[in-house]
Enzyme design. Structure first.
Site, short mmCIF file in Angstrom:
data_model
loop_
_atom_site.label_atom_id
_atom_site.label_comp_id
_atom_site.label_asym_id
_atom_site.label_seq_id
_atom_site.Cartn_x
_atom_site.Cartn_y
_atom_site.Cartn_z
N HIS A 110 26.16 -40.83 -4.87
CA HIS A 110 25.53 -41.73 -5.84
C HIS A 110 25.70 -41.22 -7.27
O HIS A 110 24.92 -41.56 -8.15
CB HIS A 110 24.04 -41.91 -5.51
N ARG A 119 5.14 0.14 -6.37
CA ARG A 119 5.05 -0.77 -5.23
C ARG A 119 3.92 -1.78 -5.39
O ARG A 119 3.82 -2.71 -4.60
CB ARG A 119 4.82 0.03 -3.93
N GLU A 138 16.68 -23.98 -4.00
CA GLU A 138 16.33 -22.57 -4.17
C GLU A 138 17.60 -21.71 -4.34
O GLU A 138 17.65 -20.82 -5.18
CB GLU A 138 15.49 -22.10 -2.97
N CYS A 140 0.83 -1.20 0.00
CA CYS A 140 0.00 0.00 0.00
C CYS A 140 0.87 1.26 0.00
O CYS A 140 2.01 1.24 0.44
CB CYS A 140 -0.88 0.04 1.24
N LYS A 164 18.42 -19.48 -7.59
CA LYS A 164 18.71 -18.04 -7.53
C LYS A 164 19.99 -17.76 -8.30
O LYS A 164 20.06 -16.84 -9.09
CB LYS A 164 18.91 -17.56 -6.08
N ASN A 219 -1.60 2.29 6.08
CA ASN A 219 -0.75 1.18 5.62
C ASN A 219 -0.42 0.32 6.83
O ASN A 219 -0.24 0.85 7.93
CB ASN A 219 0.60 1.70 5.09
N GLY A 220 -0.28 -0.98 6.61
CA GLY A 220 0.07 -1.87 7.72
C GLY A 220 -1.12 -2.75 8.06
O GLY A 220 -2.05 -2.90 7.26
N GLU A 255 19.69 -18.21 -12.16
CA GLU A 255 18.82 -17.21 -12.79
C GLU A 255 19.54 -15.90 -13.05
O GLU A 255 19.35 -15.29 -14.09
CB GLU A 255 17.66 -16.87 -11.84
C1 F6R Z 1 12.34 -17.75 -9.50
C2 F6R Z 1 10.95 -17.46 -9.75
C3 F6R Z 1 10.17 -18.45 -10.53
C4 F6R Z 1 8.72 -18.49 -10.02
C5 F6R Z 1 7.87 -19.39 -10.94
C6 F6R Z 1 6.46 -19.52 -10.42
O1 F6R Z 1 12.99 -16.74 -8.82
O2 F6R Z 1 10.44 -16.45 -9.35
O3 F6R Z 1 10.75 -19.70 -10.48
O4 F6R Z 1 8.70 -18.97 -8.73
O5 F6R Z 1 7.85 -18.84 -12.23
O6 F6R Z 1 5.88 -18.28 -10.28
P1 F6R Z 1 4.65 -18.03 -9.32
O7 F6R Z 1 5.14 -18.20 -7.94
O8 F6R Z 1 4.20 -16.64 -9.62
O9 F6R Z 1 3.62 -19.07 -9.69
#
Ligand code: F6R
Length: 604
Positions: A503, A27, A480, A2, A484, A99-100, A487
């Protein structure tokens, strides 16, 4: 998230408010509104969707001369993104924007309803204006009534309130949500929830501190602190670059979003915990009745949060849980039984593959739930129930805070089910809730930690690949971390269960293979350690992330000691996010918009 603006002065109030809201568009929001008090009369306009809709609504509205006005862009948390739920909210003679989250809104609302207040929206915010009007009746003084109202609120807020009772005044309060005020040469006053609306309007601003409240008139700015002591404003020079102001001093939105995790997780938790209970307003009491299995389905980062959840559901709620990649699930003629709760997880709520699996589950007659960050998204509209993660808009394509809030919701949800199935004792639940409350602290980015990662990152710009490894929930975290890194750095990275390296992948081990080892103290430490030692013995370059010293590593990032492995999970999550960020910045990449990727994947 918000946004708030406010203005008191003699310029074109409507234009200032709407232009201010435009500066907050980045935002994210799903509805907007303004209220202007001029010559003793209120004019209020609201609309759902983009600000052009609000502009159309206000086309024929103009103010002449002095006026006070407040405006808001709303990112729905309590209640759908509808016009009624959009701010400003009103009672009889006053309007408020906020906001909040007001944590005790339900209790306040119950009392107000008993006393005859008429509520128009489903929001937590509306209680503020009714509470104010109730206090005004008793105290007959607008500032005293506002002061009392603020003292009765629990939670996080930035609030602006205007009332016919004091028609040349804006009342304000700030606690846990940002807000600042700027004054220009003509003594006009501007409020906003972040710098950008004020850039170009004022040169100097005062940032309110938590607990600050007070009022402004044309000639006065009166501020009280949390101890109700009057204090002087502290004006400082305002930045002049809007894009960098949006990034709030960070180099990239992704970096800002990593730093924001502490506050957005606090929002995720707000109003959902008490001493020994986890509750979701979104779910009726018997929601899990008759459910013997949970199936989680998602893509990418959301899939990793689902994998994490599967450990928590089975461990604490003792409910059989499976996890599916949506694009696979769609075409493999899956068997679905009616006692299964089908849960989709999506930051955007629009990912085509995940959406399709949700439709399949509904067609098969399964009960469905979505964990989502965007209210009114396709998945939220289709699923039987939705839990919003409250991460605010995420601008960096690589997801960070959305993942953090998803895992937070899942930990809470596992406890919520455990509570209804009585698979944890009351003491255990109380203990978990205590740990849940510590997540915002565990993800707080310490300068020393960030500096260390920045320095280390220069050693990881080449090599023939990265393996992120971990056990239990640290395996999805390893996945994850690897996602990251690949990507945004375009380096090859894989996430692997530590115990599985022997393995096959261990054949790759040599000094050019970088192993990022997650070694939490409270989850299979000894076992994970020997897996890393096997790699170290084969000369793989090891970067260990652990609270415990580990002498077999080439590099060591020391995390804090936490009393529970999930808190270690959250701190390590920040470490792998920052490591990916710093490596990618050194490689000169556009971290916020990596090549070939889109924020929302609405195609198959
Ligand atoms: C990686 C990333 C993607 C999304 C994926 C699913 O940083 O953001 O792997 O997680 O495209 O997106 P949502 O969560 O919007 O369904």
């Amino acid at each position: 998230m918000c946004g708030i603006v406010g203005y008191i002065g003699s310029k074109n109030t409507k234009k200032i408010l709407i232009n201010g809201l435009k500066e907050l568009e980045y935002r994210g929001y799903d509805s907007a509104g303004i209220a202007v008090l001029s010559n003793g009369n209120f004019s209020s306009f609201k609309s759902v969707g983009k600000l052009v809709n609000l502009e159309k609504r206000t086309k024929d509205f103009e103010t002449r001369g002095f006026a006070v006005g407040i405006g808001h862009t709303r990112w729905a948390t309590h209640g759908k993104p509808t016009e009624l739920n959009a701010h400003p909210h009103t009672g009889v003679n006053a309007y408020v924007v906020h906001n909040g989250i007001i944590e005790n809104y339900a209790e306040l609302k119950k009392e107000l309803l008993k006393e005859g207040a008429l509520f128009l929206s489903q929001t937590d915010t509306e209680v503020i204006v009714h509470q104010f009007e109730k206090n005004l009746k008793d105290l007959k003084n607008a500032f005293k009534a506002f002061e009392k109202t603020i003292s009765e609120l629990k939670g996080a807020y930035a609030i602006l309130l205007v009332t016919k009772e004091e028609e040349n005044t804006i009342f304000f309060a700030k606690n846990g949500s940002p807000m600042l005020i700027g004054i220009n040469k003509e003594n006009d006053k501007y409020f906003a929830s972040s710098d950008t609306p004020l850039i170009g309007e004022c040169r100097e601003v005062n940032y309110f501190e938590d607990g600050d409240y007070g009022y402004v008139t044309q000639n006065e700015l009166v501020i009280y602190d949390k101890n109700n002591t009057q204090k002087e404003p502290h004006f400082i020079q305002l930045a002049t670059n809007k894009l960098s102001a949006q990034k709030e001093g960070f180099r990239f939105f992704m970096e800002k979003e990593i730093y924001e995790q502490s506050s957005v997780i606090a929002d995720t938790l707000l109003g959902r915990l008490n001493e020994n209970e986890v509750f979701f307003d979104e779910l009726e009491e018997n929601f899990f009745e008759g459910i013997n299995e949970i199936k989680l389905c998602a893509c990418g980062t959301s899939y990793h949060s689902a994998l994490t959840a599967s450990y928590l559901f089975e461990r604490y709620a003792k409910i059989k849980t499976s996890v599916e990649i949506a694009s696979e699930f769609r075409y493999r003629s899956p068997l679905m039984s009616k006692d299964t709760l089908f849960v989709v997880i999506s930051q955007s709520g629009e990912t085509a593959d995940t959406l399709e699996t949700l439709k399949m589950a509904k067609q098969s007659g399964l009960k469905t739930l979505v964990i989502c960050n965007v209210d009114n998204s396709s998945m939220v509209r289709i699923a039987d129930r939705a839990i919003l993660t409250r991460a605010g808009i995420e601008k960096g394509v690589a997801s960070t805070k959305a993942f953090a809030t998803q895992v937070t919701v899942f930990w809470m949800l596992a406890l919520h089910v455990a509570q209804s199935k009585k698979t944890l004792t009351e003491d255990e639940l109380t203990q978990h809730i205590h740990y849940l409350r510590a997540i915002p602290t565990s993800v707080h980015v310490e300068d020393a930690m960030h500096e260390r990662i920045k320095r280390l990152s220069k050693r990881y710009l080449h090599g023939h690949g990265f393996f992120f490894i971990g056990r239990d929930v640290f395996f999805p975290l390893a996945l994850e971390g690897a996602l990251k890194l690949k990507e945004i750095s375009y380096l090859h990275a894989e996430g692997y269960p530590s115990g599985e390296m022997k393995h096959g992948p261990i054949a790759l081990a040599d000094p050019e293979l970088f192993t990022i080892a997650l070694l939490p103290q409270h989850m299979l430490y000894e076992k994970s350690k020997s897996n890393v030692e096997e790699l170290s013995a084969r000369d793989s370059t090891i970067c260990a992330i652990s609270p415990l010293e580990f002498d077999k590593a080439d590099d060591f990032i020391q995390t804090k000691e936490h009393p529970h492995y999930m808190l270690e999970f959250f701190e390590m999550m920040v470490v792998v996010q920052l490591l990916s960020l710093e490596i990618s910045i050194r490689l000169g990449n556009d971290v916020d918009m990596p090549r070939n990727l889109a924020k929302s994947v609405t195609v198959e």
